[in-house]
Write a protein that holds these residues in place. Structure first.
Motif, PDB file in Angstrom:
ATOM      1  N   ALA A  22       0.844  -1.196   0.000  1.00 40.69           N
ATOM      2  CA  ALA A  22       0.000   0.000   0.000  1.00 40.69           C
ATOM      3  C   ALA A  22       0.881   1.250   0.000  1.00 40.69           C
ATOM      4  CB  ALA A  22      -0.926   0.003   1.211  1.00 40.69           C
ATOM      5  N   LEU A  25       2.349   1.667  -3.378  1.00 41.69           N
ATOM      6  CA  LEU A  25       1.322   2.109  -4.321  1.00 41.69           C
ATOM      7  C   LEU A  25       1.036   3.600  -4.140  1.00 41.69           C
ATOM      8  CD1 LEU A  25      -0.691   1.142  -6.502  1.00 41.69           C
ATOM      9  CD2 LEU A  25      -2.378   0.880  -4.689  1.00 41.69           C
ATOM     10  N   LEU A  26       0.997   4.034  -2.875  1.00 44.40           N
ATOM     11  CA  LEU A  26       0.761   5.445  -2.571  1.00 44.40           C
ATOM     12  C   LEU A  26       1.833   6.296  -3.243  1.00 44.40           C
ATOM     13  CD1 LEU A  26      -0.804   7.561  -0.970  1.00 44.40           C
ATOM     14  CD2 LEU A  26       0.734   7.158   0.937  1.00 44.40           C
ATOM     15  N   THR A  29       1.265   6.483  -6.989  1.00 47.81           N
ATOM     16  CA  THR A  29       0.216   7.402  -7.428  1.00 47.81           C
ATOM     17  C   THR A  29       0.682   8.855  -7.323  1.00 47.81           C
ATOM     18  OG1 THR A  29      -0.815   7.479  -5.258  1.00 47.81           O
ATOM     19  CG2 THR A  29      -1.666   5.863  -6.785  1.00 47.81           C
ATOM     20  N   GLU A  33       1.074  11.705 -10.511  1.00 49.53           N
ATOM     21  CA  GLU A  33       0.705  13.120 -10.552  1.00 49.53           C
ATOM     22  C   GLU A  33       1.805  13.941 -11.235  1.00 49.53           C
ATOM     23  OE1 GLU A  33       0.042  14.787  -6.714  1.00 49.53           O
ATOM     24  OE2 GLU A  33      -0.505  16.719  -7.562  1.00 49.53           O
ATOM     25  N   TYR A  35       3.997  12.764 -13.237  1.00 50.86           N
ATOM     26  CA  TYR A  35       4.052  12.307 -14.622  1.00 50.86           C
ATOM     27  C   TYR A  35       2.960  12.966 -15.470  1.00 50.86           C
ATOM     28  CZ  TYR A  35       3.442   9.281 -18.637  1.00 50.86           C
ATOM     29  OH  TYR A  35       3.289   8.829 -19.914  1.00 50.86           O
ATOM     30  N   VAL A  36       1.740  13.051 -14.919  1.00 48.37           N
ATOM     31  CA  VAL A  36       0.626  13.635 -15.677  1.00 48.37           C
ATOM     32  C   VAL A  36       0.916  15.107 -15.997  1.00 48.37           C
ATOM     33  CG1 VAL A  36      -1.789  14.363 -15.535  1.00 48.37           C
ATOM     34  CG2 VAL A  36      -1.148  12.061 -14.855  1.00 48.37           C
ATOM     35  N   HIS A  39       3.488  15.146 -18.651  1.00 51.02           N
ATOM     36  CA  HIS A  39       2.944  14.568 -19.883  1.00 51.02           C
ATOM     37  C   HIS A  39       2.292  15.688 -20.702  1.00 51.02           C
ATOM     38  CE1 HIS A  39       0.453  11.958 -22.431  1.00 51.02           C
ATOM     39  NE2 HIS A  39      -0.567  12.685 -22.055  1.00 51.02           N
ATOM     40  N   ASN A  40       1.687  16.650 -20.001  1.00 51.37           N
ATOM     41  CA  ASN A  40       1.019  17.763 -20.674  1.00 51.37           C
ATOM     42  C   ASN A  40       1.960  18.929 -20.967  1.00 51.37           C
ATOM     43  OD1 ASN A  40      -1.947  17.050 -20.866  1.00 51.37           O
ATOM     44  ND2 ASN A  40      -1.558  16.641 -18.706  1.00 51.37           N
ATOM     45  N   TYR A 179       4.579  17.622  -0.278  1.00 55.45           N
ATOM     46  CA  TYR A 179       3.988  17.890  -1.587  1.00 55.45           C
ATOM     47  C   TYR A 179       4.863  18.879  -2.366  1.00 55.45           C
ATOM     48  CZ  TYR A 179       0.053  18.726  -4.777  1.00 55.45           C
ATOM     49  OH  TYR A 179      -0.764  18.827  -5.863  1.00 55.45           O
TER      50      TYR A 179
ATOM     51  N   ARG B 185      -8.391  -2.602   7.453  1.00 54.12           N
ATOM     52  CA  ARG B 185      -7.559  -1.418   7.252  1.00 54.12           C
ATOM     53  C   ARG B 185      -6.833  -1.446   5.912  1.00 54.12           C
ATOM     54  NH1 ARG B 185      -2.541  -0.601  10.862  1.00 54.12           N
ATOM     55  NH2 ARG B 185      -1.664  -1.654   9.086  1.00 54.12           N
ATOM     56  N   ASN B 189      -7.159   1.330   2.933  1.00 56.54           N
ATOM     57  CA  ASN B 189      -6.025   2.106   2.432  1.00 56.54           C
ATOM     58  C   ASN B 189      -5.869   1.968   0.923  1.00 56.54           C
ATOM     59  OD1 ASN B 189      -5.222   3.332   4.768  1.00 56.54           O
ATOM     60  ND2 ASN B 189      -3.880   1.655   5.382  1.00 56.54           N
ATOM     61  N   LEU B 190      -5.972   0.737   0.429  1.00 54.98           N
ATOM     62  CA  LEU B 190      -5.834   0.532  -1.015  1.00 54.98           C
ATOM     63  C   LEU B 190      -6.933   1.285  -1.762  1.00 54.98           C
ATOM     64  CD1 LEU B 190      -4.864  -3.239  -1.331  1.00 54.98           C
ATOM     65  CD2 LEU B 190      -3.460  -1.239  -1.806  1.00 54.98           C
ATOM     66  N   ILE B 193      -6.233   5.057  -1.851  1.00 50.37           N
ATOM     67  CA  ILE B 193      -5.170   5.454  -2.767  1.00 50.37           C
ATOM     68  C   ILE B 193      -5.695   5.521  -4.195  1.00 50.37           C
ATOM     69  CG2 ILE B 193      -2.984   4.695  -3.765  1.00 50.37           C
ATOM     70  CD1 ILE B 193      -2.382   3.476  -0.938  1.00 50.37           C
ATOM     71  N   VAL B 194      -6.444   4.474  -4.610  1.00 51.40           N
ATOM     72  CA  VAL B 194      -6.972   4.431  -5.979  1.00 51.40           C
ATOM     73  C   VAL B 194      -8.025   5.521  -6.172  1.00 51.40           C
ATOM     74  CG1 VAL B 194      -8.236   3.021  -7.633  1.00 51.40           C
ATOM     75  CG2 VAL B 194      -6.487   1.977  -6.200  1.00 51.40           C
ATOM     76  N   LEU B 197      -6.594   9.073  -6.489  1.00 49.13           N
ATOM     77  CA  LEU B 197      -5.925   9.319  -7.770  1.00 49.13           C
ATOM     78  C   LEU B 197      -6.951   9.524  -8.887  1.00 49.13           C
ATOM     79  CD1 LEU B 197      -3.304   9.386  -9.476  1.00 49.13           C
ATOM     80  CD2 LEU B 197      -3.691   6.970  -9.922  1.00 49.13           C
ATOM     81  N   PHE B 202      -6.191  15.595  -7.675  1.00 53.78           N
ATOM     82  CA  PHE B 202      -4.896  16.243  -7.903  1.00 53.78           C
ATOM     83  C   PHE B 202      -4.873  17.044  -9.204  1.00 53.78           C
ATOM     84  CE2 PHE B 202      -3.794  12.315  -5.486  1.00 53.78           C
ATOM     85  CZ  PHE B 202      -3.551  12.960  -4.281  1.00 53.78           C
ATOM     86  N   VAL B 203      -5.248  16.399 -10.284  1.00 56.76           N
ATOM     87  CA  VAL B 203      -5.339  17.088 -11.577  1.00 56.76           C
ATOM     88  C   VAL B 203      -6.669  16.677 -12.214  1.00 56.76           C
ATOM     89  CG1 VAL B 203      -2.879  17.281 -12.072  1.00 56.76           C
ATOM     90  CG2 VAL B 203      -4.084  15.194 -12.675  1.00 56.76           C
ATOM     91  N   TRP B 207      -6.850  15.418 -17.994  1.00 54.01           N
ATOM     92  CA  TRP B 207      -5.432  15.661 -18.251  1.00 54.01           C
ATOM     93  C   TRP B 207      -4.652  14.350 -18.291  1.00 54.01           C
ATOM     94  CZ3 TRP B 207      -2.951  20.556 -15.654  1.00 54.01           C
ATOM     95  CH2 TRP B 207      -3.766  21.664 -15.906  1.00 54.01           C
ATOM     96  N   PHE B 208      -5.276  13.259 -17.822  1.00 51.70           N
ATOM     97  CA  PHE B 208      -4.580  11.972 -17.787  1.00 51.70           C
ATOM     98  C   PHE B 208      -4.177  11.547 -19.196  1.00 51.70           C
ATOM     99  CE2 PHE B 208      -6.958  10.289 -13.748  1.00 51.70           C
ATOM    100  CZ  PHE B 208      -6.170  11.113 -12.973  1.00 51.70           C
ATOM    101  N   PRO B 209      -3.097  10.756 -19.320  1.00 50.92           N
ATOM    102  CA  PRO B 209      -2.795  10.130 -20.606  1.00 50.92           C
ATOM    103  C   PRO B 209      -3.982   9.243 -21.015  1.00 50.92           C
ATOM    104  CG  PRO B 209      -1.055   9.667 -18.979  1.00 50.92           C
ATOM    105  CD  PRO B 209      -2.122  10.422 -18.270  1.00 50.92           C
ATOM    106  N   TRP B 211      -4.665   6.206 -21.912  1.00 48.77           N
ATOM    107  CA  TRP B 211      -4.937   4.885 -21.312  1.00 48.77           C
ATOM    108  C   TRP B 211      -5.498   5.019 -19.897  1.00 48.77           C
ATOM    109  CZ3 TRP B 211      -2.133   3.692 -16.900  1.00 48.77           C
ATOM    110  CH2 TRP B 211      -0.990   4.482 -16.660  1.00 48.77           C
ATOM    111  N   LEU B 212      -4.942   5.965 -19.136  1.00 48.07           N
ATOM    112  CA  LEU B 212      -5.396   6.134 -17.750  1.00 48.07           C
ATOM    113  C   LEU B 212      -6.783   6.773 -17.723  1.00 48.07           C
ATOM    114  CD1 LEU B 212      -4.602   5.710 -14.818  1.00 48.07           C
ATOM    115  CD2 LEU B 212      -3.544   7.956 -14.802  1.00 48.07           C
TER     116      LEU B 212
END
Lengths: 257, 272
Positions: A22, A25-26, A29, A33, A35-36, A39-40, A179, B185, B189-190, B193-194, B197, B202-203, B207-209, B211-212
């Motif tokens: 986890a 993964l955090l 992600t 951000e 990268y995005v 990317h632009n 951040y 828990r 948490n997982l 996070i997903v 995002l 955040f954005v 704006w994502f590529p 595929w995302l």
């Protein structure tokens, strides 16, 4: 005492592996951000994607190390409100040391390793010259960053003695600092850049060393020599934060009991 | 038998009271409110900096966003952080583990409805204290492009309510895993996070590529955060955004009912 607490975390392997994952993964992600944005915008805050990766990897590693050791100071306000702090204060070990060893979070290694991977990969990709000074900076910058973030955690923890319910304000300097540190500082509006350099020295953690290493042009008010400011600033910050912590503990009056 | 059942009207009133109590409770913690606002403002300034720099670096426009719209997106988002539940809370899973859920089941209102009412009350109080200062600060610092029509704001408000409901349903479903497993828990948490995002925190998701972006549109997450911002900003059709939100609310609502029914039949609460 410390080793027992560390061992207890890895005994439950499945749960520990999940926590590690986890954290990794955090970190991924957060990297997405960066990268995005790049990317632009091919050039972002005066940096290319590879240069921004050095900033991200370096800051992520430094923050992960600090979070592992000092992260639980986030919850000092709970100990204050419930009066748990009293049981710690009567023990013959410094309070800060007890709070830190109570919960060193090994799962944060998930973030540290992701940061390290990105740091090393992007340094290789950017073909950073590996002379003596370069190597010294590559190794010392994450440690200086860890010390700076650690001091910020203690500062936020100290503020909780006054704020208690307002503990969230401390996040501004810890997670806000993380951040800001993970992004090219050239992208920041001037007042934000000044605040996160001279009040909360987040831009000194990763942006300045990374820019000097990869040869990116520094924005105002940064100078190449400032890449070496990390350690001295960390020492200075710890001195100030030490006083703040002591004042906070002295202010603590207990919850009666 | 039917005489002892509470009438529909009294149930609605009970739900309303739950929401109102939750609304008032949040407003009690004044210091916490101020502290949250300070954090919100600093993060807003940092986020606005980053998006403005990206727009400038891309030559003035990214996926239909110019500088002013990017700035507006950030400050509308700062109004919603804390309104829409974004961070893992295991409160419900704890109630299940401790057996307190038995109390919720004895109440005269359906449990999921009661929890949702409290969540909407909390969200309403958070929105009330946030909107004016955040938008004012945004207008002063990096600029705002907001609609002048009251109708757009009403649709935006409706979209926020749907987003809160949907985000609540997502957390509820993950928490309900506690009916089967001991420790939730990791799952929480997982999921967080997903969700953080892909919801557009955040954005902007556009704006994502590619595929995302494609993956994101197949999930309910943009309907939890990006949708109300789009409705107020006037990006795309507001009716389409609201329709997609409604469909997800219905879908997740059904899933919640199924999971609750199946899980509760096998649940055993100790003690009396």
């Amino acid at each position: 005492m410390l080793s027992a607490r560390l061992r207890s975390q890895v005994v439950y392997r499945g749960s520990f592996a999940g926590d590690l994952l986890a954290q990794a993964l955090l970190s991924v992600t957060e990297f997405v951000e960066v990268y995005v944005l790049l990317h632009n915008a091919p050039v972002f805050g005066g940096m290319t994607l590879v240069q921004a990766c050095v900033v991200y990897g370096l800051s992520s590693m430094a923050f992960g190390l600090a979070d592992m050791v000092f992260g639980q100071l986030d919850t000092v306000n709970v100990a204050i409100r419930t009066g748990q702090l009293e049981t710690l204060l009567v023990r013959p070990v410094p309070l800060l040391l007890q709070l830190i060893t109570a919960d060193v979070q090994l799962r944060r290694l998930g973030r540290v390793s992701t940061g390290l991977l990105i740091y090393v990969w992007s340094l290789c990709y950017a073909q950073v010259p590996l002379d003596g000074a370069g190597l010294a900076l590559i190794v010392s910058a994450p440690l200086a960053g860890m010390l700076i973030f650690g001091a910020l955690f203690v500062a936020a923890g100290s503020l909780q003695f006054w704020l208690i319910d307002g503990a969230q304000a401390g996040n501004t300097i810890t997670y806000g600092g993380r951040y800001v540190a993970s992004m090219p500082a050239g992208a920041l509006l001037l007042p934000v850049r000044v605040f996160f350099t001279f009040v909360v020295p987040a831009t000194l953690v990763a942006y300045v060393p990374a820019a000097v290493l990869t040869g990116a042009e520094l924005v105002w008010p940064f100078q190449p020599a400032m890449a070496w400011l990390g350690l001295p600033v960390a020492v200075l910050l710890w001195a100030v934060v030490g006083l703040l912590w002591r004042a906070g503990v002295r202010r603590y009056t207990g919850a009666g009991g | 038998m039917t005489n002892t059942e509470p009438s529909r009207l009294s149930r609605v009133r009970a739900l309303w009271e739950l929401a109102a109590a939750s609304f008032r409770r949040q407003l009690r913690y004044r210091v916490a409110i101020v502290a949250t606002m300070v954090t919100n403002v600093v993060f807003g300034l940092v986020r606005a900096s980053l998006l403005l720099a990206a727009v400038a670096g891309a030559g003035g426009m990214i996926a239909g966003y110019d500088a002013l719209q990017a700035s507006t997106y950030v400050w509308l988002g700062q109004c919603l952080v804390g309104v829409i539940p974004m961070w893992a809370s295991s409160e419900l899973a704890q109630r299940i583990k401790a057996g307190d859920i038995a109390v919720d089941l004895l109440r005269p209102v359906p449990p999921a409805g009661g929890w949702l009412a409290a969540e909407l009350g909390r969200a309403a109080s958070a929105l009330l204290v946030r909107v004016a200062p955040m938008l004012a600060l945004g207008a002063i610092t990096t600029g705002l492009a907001i609609p002048g029509h009251a109708g757009d704001w009403l649709l935006g408000l409706l979209s926020v309510a749907l987003a809160v409901t949907l985000a609540f349903q997502g957390w509820l479903l993950v928490n309900l895993a506690a009916l089967w497993v001991l420790e939730v828990r990791g799952y929480l948490n997982l999921y967080m996070i997903v969700m953080n995002l892909l919801c557009g925190l955040f954005v902007p998701v556009s704006w994502f590529p590619d595929w995302l972006y494609a993956i994101t549109l197949a999930t309910p997450f943009p309907s939890m955060f990006q949708a109300p911002i789009n409705v107020v900003l006037g990006t795309g059709s507001p009716w389409l955004a609201l329709g997609v939100q409604l469909a997800w609310v219905a879908g997740l609502g059904l899933a919640t009912q199924v999971v609750l029914r199946r899980g509760l039949t096998r649940m055993v609460v100790q003690g009396g």
